[in-house]
Design an enzyme around this catalytic site. Structure first.
Site, mmCIF file in Angstrom:
data_model
loop_
_atom_site.group_PDB
_atom_site.id
_atom_site.type_symbol
_atom_site.label_atom_id
_atom_site.label_comp_id
_atom_site.label_asym_id
_atom_site.label_seq_id
_atom_site.Cartn_x
_atom_site.Cartn_y
_atom_site.Cartn_z
ATOM 1 N N GLU A 46 0.830 -1.206 0.000
ATOM 2 C CA GLU A 46 0.000 0.000 0.000
ATOM 3 C C GLU A 46 0.865 1.257 0.000
ATOM 4 O O GLU A 46 0.563 2.253 -0.670
ATOM 5 C CB GLU A 46 -0.911 0.032 1.247
ATOM 6 N N TRP A 168 21.692 -35.642 -14.488
ATOM 7 C CA TRP A 168 20.413 -34.938 -14.496
ATOM 8 C C TRP A 168 19.318 -35.719 -15.197
ATOM 9 O O TRP A 168 19.580 -36.457 -16.142
ATOM 10 C CB TRP A 168 20.542 -33.573 -15.180
ATOM 11 N N GLU A 294 13.620 -32.294 -0.802
ATOM 12 C CA GLU A 294 14.174 -32.536 -2.140
ATOM 13 C C GLU A 294 14.571 -33.983 -2.384
ATOM 14 O O GLU A 294 15.184 -34.285 -3.393
ATOM 15 C CB GLU A 294 15.393 -31.638 -2.357
HETATM 16 C C1 AOF Z 1 0.301 -5.063 4.651
HETATM 17 N N1 AOF Z 1 0.811 -4.918 3.407
HETATM 18 O O1 AOF Z 1 2.252 -5.491 1.785
HETATM 19 C C2 AOF Z 1 2.225 -6.801 3.739
HETATM 20 C C3 AOF Z 1 1.616 -6.974 5.022
HETATM 21 O O2 AOF Z 1 7.476 -6.613 9.745
HETATM 22 P P1 AOF Z 1 6.567 -5.831 8.830
HETATM 23 O O3 AOF Z 1 6.312 -4.436 9.272
HETATM 24 O O4 AOF Z 1 7.005 -5.906 7.387
HETATM 25 O O5 AOF Z 1 5.121 -6.538 8.901
HETATM 26 C C4 AOF Z 1 4.954 -7.832 8.420
HETATM 27 C C5 AOF Z 1 3.529 -8.266 8.641
HETATM 28 O O6 AOF Z 1 2.630 -7.374 7.973
HETATM 29 C C6 AOF Z 1 3.233 -9.658 8.062
HETATM 30 O O7 AOF Z 1 3.429 -10.661 9.029
HETATM 31 C C7 AOF Z 1 1.773 -9.538 7.667
HETATM 32 O O8 AOF Z 1 0.925 -9.734 8.774
HETATM 33 C C8 AOF Z 1 1.667 -8.087 7.223
HETATM 34 N N2 AOF Z 1 2.014 -8.006 5.818
HETATM 35 N N3 AOF Z 1 0.664 -6.117 5.419
HETATM 36 O O9 AOF Z 1 -0.483 -4.235 5.079
HETATM 37 C C9 AOF Z 1 1.768 -5.713 2.923
HETATM 38 N N4 AOF Z 1 3.205 -7.613 3.305
HETATM 39 ZN ZN ZN Z 2 1.221 -2.819 6.000
#
Ligand code: AOF
Ligand code: ZN
Length: 364
Positions: A46, A168, A294
């Site tokens: 956001e 592989w 894996e």
């Molecule tokens: C959002 N928008 O794009 C994401 C969210 O440690 P921080 O501050 O980066 O927070 C991580 C937490 O925020 C993650 O565990 C999840 O709950 C939320 N992620 N929230 O508003 C985002 N990636």
């Molecule tokens: Zn956020």
């Protein structure tokens, strides 16, 4: 929301263990801002979308914000998205799925509504939950999301009898794809036979970025001291799971392993006779959201038999190995498992190979 989900998906491989999130801002039928959560610890989707909006000299007041996860309202590594949104004065926010984390769980949605913003939740919800399946699974059940990965020939062989000429089975593109799988996971596990036969490194390549914990199931502590895993243990974490009895017997070797940077864990775990639960507990304690298994066939078979696999990713190479091939998964499984088809199935061509991915249980 479909476009926001596509944006979000770009973050896979860089954001984990955070969820991948995408955000679009729309006003009068035009997209005036887009953003995604690009990397772990970085700004949320956001915030990036609002910054994009400002860089285009567009005003988000009265716009509609589409975001694939409930905006956070906590102060984590970054500031609360809910407050940034409220300051931007949009008319509405459309959210794909609620964030089940304790710090959110509807609180972000409530804050937006209390500020007089019209909020809609549940648009493309299943797709959003599928995209971040390991995140939702770990937050909601406390269990690690387990992905089984292997490459096989058309006749189901996972290895060649004589790997010296060409080890592989899958092609170059499949192998590059498998490295992308490694990059998004927090831990990678193999059985000791794979170490003895392949001498793998188990790091995501090209190198750089996250260094997943490498785990070897090695009840008799047979890992060679000159293996690539131990040679790199001071830079890339390595955990060897063995028996308490073995540890007493092999105290000298255990010391050498630890001197090289390897960690040893003794947990009564019997791959063949089915008890991987202690491993699950260990992974949970270490906060491992996603584990990639894996191989080899015995280890993969054990996870399947014990019903511990959440996701399967198979690379199928267009060749029949016949007697030149060995290690088929079918013979490794004592009982029949996974009889129902995988769900949320995705297929993809990778050069000559076919990648088949699916989940063992549906996401609703
Ligand atoms: C959002 N928008 O794009 C994401 C969210 O440690 P921080 O501050 O980066 O927070 C991580 C937490 O925020 C993650 O565990 C999840 O709950 C939320 N992620 N929230 O508003 C985002 N990636
Ligand atoms: Zn956020």
């Amino acid at each position: 929301m479909t476009s926001a989900l596509e944006l979000a998906a770009d973050g896979i491989g860089s954001v984990e263990p955070n969820p991948a999130v995408g955000c679009l801002i729309e006003k009068s039928g035009r997209i005036i801002g887009r953003g995604k959560h690009e990397r772990y610890g970085g700004p949320h989707a956001e915030i990036n979308a609002l910054a994009d909006c400002r860089s285009r000299q567009a005003d988000p007041e009265g716009a509609t914000i589409y975001v694939t996860l409930e905006p956070c309202c906590h102060r984590g590594k970054t500031g609360p998205c809910s407050e940034a949104i409220i300051r931007a004065k949009p008319a509405g926010v459309v959210i794909a799925a609620q964030d089940p984390s304790a710090h959110a769980d509807g609180a972000g949605i409530r804050q937006l509504r209390e500020a007089g913003i019209r909020v809609t939740v549940g648009v493309c919800e299943a797709e959003a939950r599928r995209l971040n399946a390991p995140f939702y699974h770990f937050v909601q059940t406390g269990k690690t999301w387990i992905v089984l990965k292997w490459a096989q020939s058309l006749d189901g062989k996972l290895a060649r009898v004589d790997p010296t000429r060409n080890p592989w089975i899958s092609g170059e593109q499949s192998r590059a794809d498998a490295h992308r799988l490694r990059r998004r996971t927090q831990a990678i596990l193999v059985g000791i036979n794979t170490v003895l036969i392949d001498n793998p490194l188990l790091t995501p390549r090209p190198s750089g970025g996250r260094r997943p914990l490498r785990i070897v199931m090695d009840s008799d502590l047979r890992i060679p001291l000159n293996s690539q895993l131990l040679q790199t243990a001071s830079d890339h974490p390595l955990l060897i799971v063995t028996d308490a009895q073995t540890l007493t017997r092999e105290a000298g070797k255990a010391k050498e392993i630890e001197r090289r940077g390897g960690q040893i864990l003794t947990r009564k775990m019997d791959i063949e006779h089915g008890n991987l639960r202690p491993l699950q507990d260990e992974l949970r304690t270490r906060g491992v959201q996603q584990l990639l298994v894996e191989g080899g066939p015995k280890t993969l078979g054990a996870f399947l038999e014990q019903g511990l696999a959440n996701e399967v990713c198979v690379y199928i190479a267009p060749m029949v190995l016949g007697v030149e091939g060995c290690a088929s998964l079918g013979t490794a499984l004592a009982r029949k498992v996974c009889q129902t088809p995988l769900c949320h199935l995705e297929t993809k061509r990778l050069g000559p190979d076919l990648r088949l991915r699916g989940l063992t249980a549906p996401i609703t």
